[in-house]
Design an enzyme around this catalytic site. Structure first.
Site, short mmCIF file in Angstrom:
data_model
loop_
_atom_site.label_atom_id
_atom_site.label_comp_id
_atom_site.label_asym_id
_atom_site.label_seq_id
_atom_site.Cartn_x
_atom_site.Cartn_y
_atom_site.Cartn_z
N GLY A 215 1.03 -1.16 0.06
CA GLY A 215 -0.10 0.00 -0.07
C GLY A 215 1.06 1.28 0.05
N ALA A 217 0.58 5.69 0.46
CA ALA A 217 -0.12 6.78 0.72
C ALA A 217 0.69 8.21 0.32
CB ALA A 217 -0.88 6.81 2.34
N SER A 218 0.19 9.22 0.64
CA SER A 218 0.80 10.66 0.31
C SER A 218 2.09 10.56 0.92
CB SER A 218 0.23 11.62 0.47
OG SER A 218 -0.49 11.74 1.56
N LEU A 219 2.20 9.97 2.30
CA LEU A 219 3.39 10.61 3.10
C LEU A 219 4.27 9.23 3.36
CD1 LEU A 219 1.68 12.44 5.95
CD2 LEU A 219 2.68 13.24 3.54
N ALA A 220 3.63 7.99 2.89
CA ALA A 220 4.31 6.77 3.28
C ALA A 220 3.74 5.58 2.53
CB ALA A 220 4.35 6.20 4.86
N GLN A 221 4.64 4.42 2.72
CA GLN A 221 4.21 3.24 1.84
C GLN A 221 4.66 2.11 2.76
OE1 GLN A 221 6.64 3.78 -1.35
NE2 GLN A 221 7.98 2.20 -1.00
N VAL A 222 3.71 1.02 2.94
CA VAL A 222 3.79 -0.07 3.69
C VAL A 222 4.29 -1.54 2.91
CG1 VAL A 222 2.66 -1.59 5.16
CG2 VAL A 222 2.04 0.66 5.14
N LYS A 237 6.09 0.35 7.73
CA LYS A 237 5.54 1.68 7.18
C LYS A 237 6.90 2.49 7.14
CE LYS A 237 2.11 5.45 8.03
NZ LYS A 237 1.01 6.04 8.78
N ASP A 370 -8.37 10.62 10.96
CA ASP A 370 -8.26 10.53 9.74
C ASP A 370 -8.90 9.24 9.45
OD1 ASP A 370 -7.60 11.31 7.12
OD2 ASP A 370 -5.45 10.53 7.36
#
Length: 605
Positions: A215, A217-222, A237, A370
């Site tokens: 996955g 996202a805008s700030l991080a990935q997993v 993360k 969020d």
């Protein structure tokens, strides 16, 4: 948060030359190729040796001039080469800033020209068409800038895409792709960041580490990984490495953009949005804060086992890396998974209501601000201790954006909701003023914003199911200028209220994605239960201050408070029992059930 609207209850002013429409930035320029010397480290050019000179020896005066010129040039070029990375950063920063500034100028000019043009158009339909075309042009420009800049700008675009109560539909629909179009950092950059932050190689700690994220996202990935020493399967993360370089600049650019827009369109003040970004983003970028939030949330709900909430255990955390237990699940809008596993959508909806009302009204509870679709998952529970226990778990991810609600604000907020459910206008106005500092003139607007319903519904019976005509009325109000009043109002309310509103919006959206058969009655009964509990605890505190609870007068007050609280509890239990009987008899829940509405409306009567 869906927007209020009742034009009959609000004096909505039609905008003429300042229709609501604006936003962020856009760039049409392609990046210029970087000069070769900016890409070549000094060590690859000359090393430490002095480069040879082949020119013949000139005369003394000319030689002195040439020497001075050569010295200056060499010092300049040598200085640039000696700080190659710094020069690249400055170059890229200027490019990044110029991209945002150029798009901002183009969009502002486009809107000013369009608004002036509309003054000369007599046909309302043509005037609307011209404005919509301007919205779309500026939204398209801005989307390209957000995608090109990435990171924080992607997150800002995701937030704006959900603000259908503030932005024209051309903006929000254009930004929807940003919700699933997040950047992915390379495996090599993740390896370098892990080594820099931990002092060891990635595969020294993990026996395996997926090169592709599960996955982003805008700030991080997993990434999925396995800890070498214990064999535990974990989710890792990792922050996008580029964020460290650009976060401060991007926050400044966001602030500059909204302040500039305010200067040109003062009636459309969104500086509160950039202030919230400036305040919350540093916390979201520090995964140690997220780890602490996660641990707090897990501890709070561990004493409420009836709620099937799963918070992944934290293994360890650093500022840009978070290692946690891997807890898999499906998205809440995966209705095929939910239905095929015998999970009742109505029960999922009710569970979400219990979880997030506990966060808002629970004593000492932190609030997850969020809870969008990517941060919540559902999975089938393999075993249950009783038939009454839910056959599913709710998994909650991403604990970076949290707030604590002050006790006095939480209590006023509870009383405000009780007044809304009860339809008591005087009490509503009183507690809206305590909660948000909103006066009587903007009270209907805030009441609609907080409930997501038309004010005529709020002032009569909030228990009524939402109909298509109500949504149409609300959309019409936005088009007719109510949006500007809303923007100005939101700039006045406390920041924590904005985050509560955001949480309400997102949970309402999650509930709608489930397409439940039950109307709003159950949700409001659950809400009333938590509000009454909050008020009951406040009443107990006040009684203790008066003296011993054994005094006859105090004992009577305690009994009266307990009776009010118990009445709502019993109403909710009766409603839940009624639903259970319906399910046992094979009846489907009906959104228009008059019996349900009547039962729910009398909950706190």
């Amino acid at each position: 948060m869906i927007i209020p609207s009742s034009l009959s209850a609000l004096a909505v002013k039609r905008l003429t030359s300042t229709s609501p429409g604006w936003t962020c930035a856009k760039c049409r320029n392609q990046l210029l190729p970087r000069p070769t010397f900016l890409r070549t480290p000094v060590s690859r050019q000359y090393g430490t040796s002095r480069p040879p000179f082949a020119n013949p020896k000139p005369s003394r005066p000319r030689r002195r001039a040439a020497l001075l010129a050569a010295t200056g040039t060499a010092a300049t070029v040598g200085g640039l080469l000696a700080v190659g990375d710094d020069v690249k950063h400055v170059y890229n920063a200027a490019e990044r800033t110029g991209r945002v500034a150029l798009a901002l100028v183009v969009c502002i000019n486009d809107y000013r020209t369009t608004l002036n043009q509309r003054e000369t158009i007599a046909d309302p339909d043509e005037s609307s068409r011209v404005l919509k075309a301007c919205h779309q042009r500026c939204a398209d420009r801005t989307l390209k800038v957000l995608e090109k800049s990435g990171g924080i700008f992607i997150k800002l675009g995701q937030h704006l895409s959900a603000m259908n109560y503030l932005l024209p539909s051309e903006w929000t629909t254009t930004f929807i792709p940003l919700q699933d179009k997040c950047p992915v950092s390379s495996y090599e950059s993740i390896e370098q960041m892990f080594r820099a932050d931990t002092g060891e190689d990635l595969l020294d700690y993990f026996s395996d580490f997926s090169t592709e994220p599960i996955g982003a996202a805008s700030l991080a990935q997993v990434h999925l990984a396995t800890i070498k020493e214990t064999g535990q399967k974990v989710a890792v993360k990792v922050q996008h490495p580029s964020l460290q370089e650009w976060s401060k600049l991007d926050i400044s650019l966001t602030k500059f953009t909204f302040s500039t827009l305010k200067r040109f369109f003062p009636e459309y003040d969104l500086e509160w949005l950039s202030s919230e970004v400036e305040s919350s983003l540093p916390q979201e970028l520090d995964f140690r804060c997220e780890a602490e939030n996660s641990i707090r949330m897990k501890a709070h709900f561990s004493v409420i086992p009836a709620l099937p909430l799963v918070i992944p255990d934290v293994v360890w955390a650093k500022r840009r890396i978070l290692v946690m237990a891997y807890e898999a699940g499906h998205r809440l809008d995966d209705l095929d998974y939910i239905d095929s596993n015998g999970i009742d959508r109505d029960e999922v909806s009710a569970t979400l209501a219990h979880i997030f009302n506990e966060m808002i009204f629970g004593e000492g509870a932190p609030l997850h601000c969020d809870p969008h679709g990517g941060n919540i998952a559902i999975r089938k529970k393999q075993s249950r201790s009783s038939r009454r226990e839910a056959n599913f778990d709710i998994v909650l991810y991403d604990h970076g954006l949290y707030r604590d609600i002050p006790s006095d604000l939480r209590r006023s907020y509870a009383k405000m909701w009780l007044a809304i459910i009860d339809g008591d206008m005087d009490r509503m106005k009183k507690y809206v003023s305590e909660v948000a500092g909103i006066g009587e003139d903007k009270f209907p607007l805030f009441a609609s914003a907080i409930t997501g319903r038309d004010f005529t519904v709020v002032s009569s019976s909030i228990m009524k199911p939402k109909e298509a005509s109500e949504q149409k009325t609300m959309s019409t109000a936005l088009q007719e200028g109510l949006i500007v009043d809303l923007v100005q109002m939101l700039g006045q309310v406390p920041r924590v209220i904005l985050l509560i509103l955001k949480t309400n919006d997102l949970t309402r959206s999650l509930d709608e994605s489930l397409h439940t058969r039950q109307g709003p009655v159950r949700q409001f009964l659950i809400l009333a239960r938590y509000c009454m509990r909050t008020v009951f605890h406040e009443q107990l505190e006040e009684i203790r201050r008066l003296g011993s609870p054994l005094w006859p007068s105090n004992a009577l007050r305690i009994f009266s408070a307990w009776l009010s609280f118990t009445r709502v509890e019993l109403k909710l239990e009766a409603f839940e029992l009624w639903l259970s009987v319906k399910r046992m008899l094979g009846y489907q829940n009906n959104n228009n059930s008059s019996n349900a509405i009547e039962l729910g409306s009398s909950a706190i009567a």
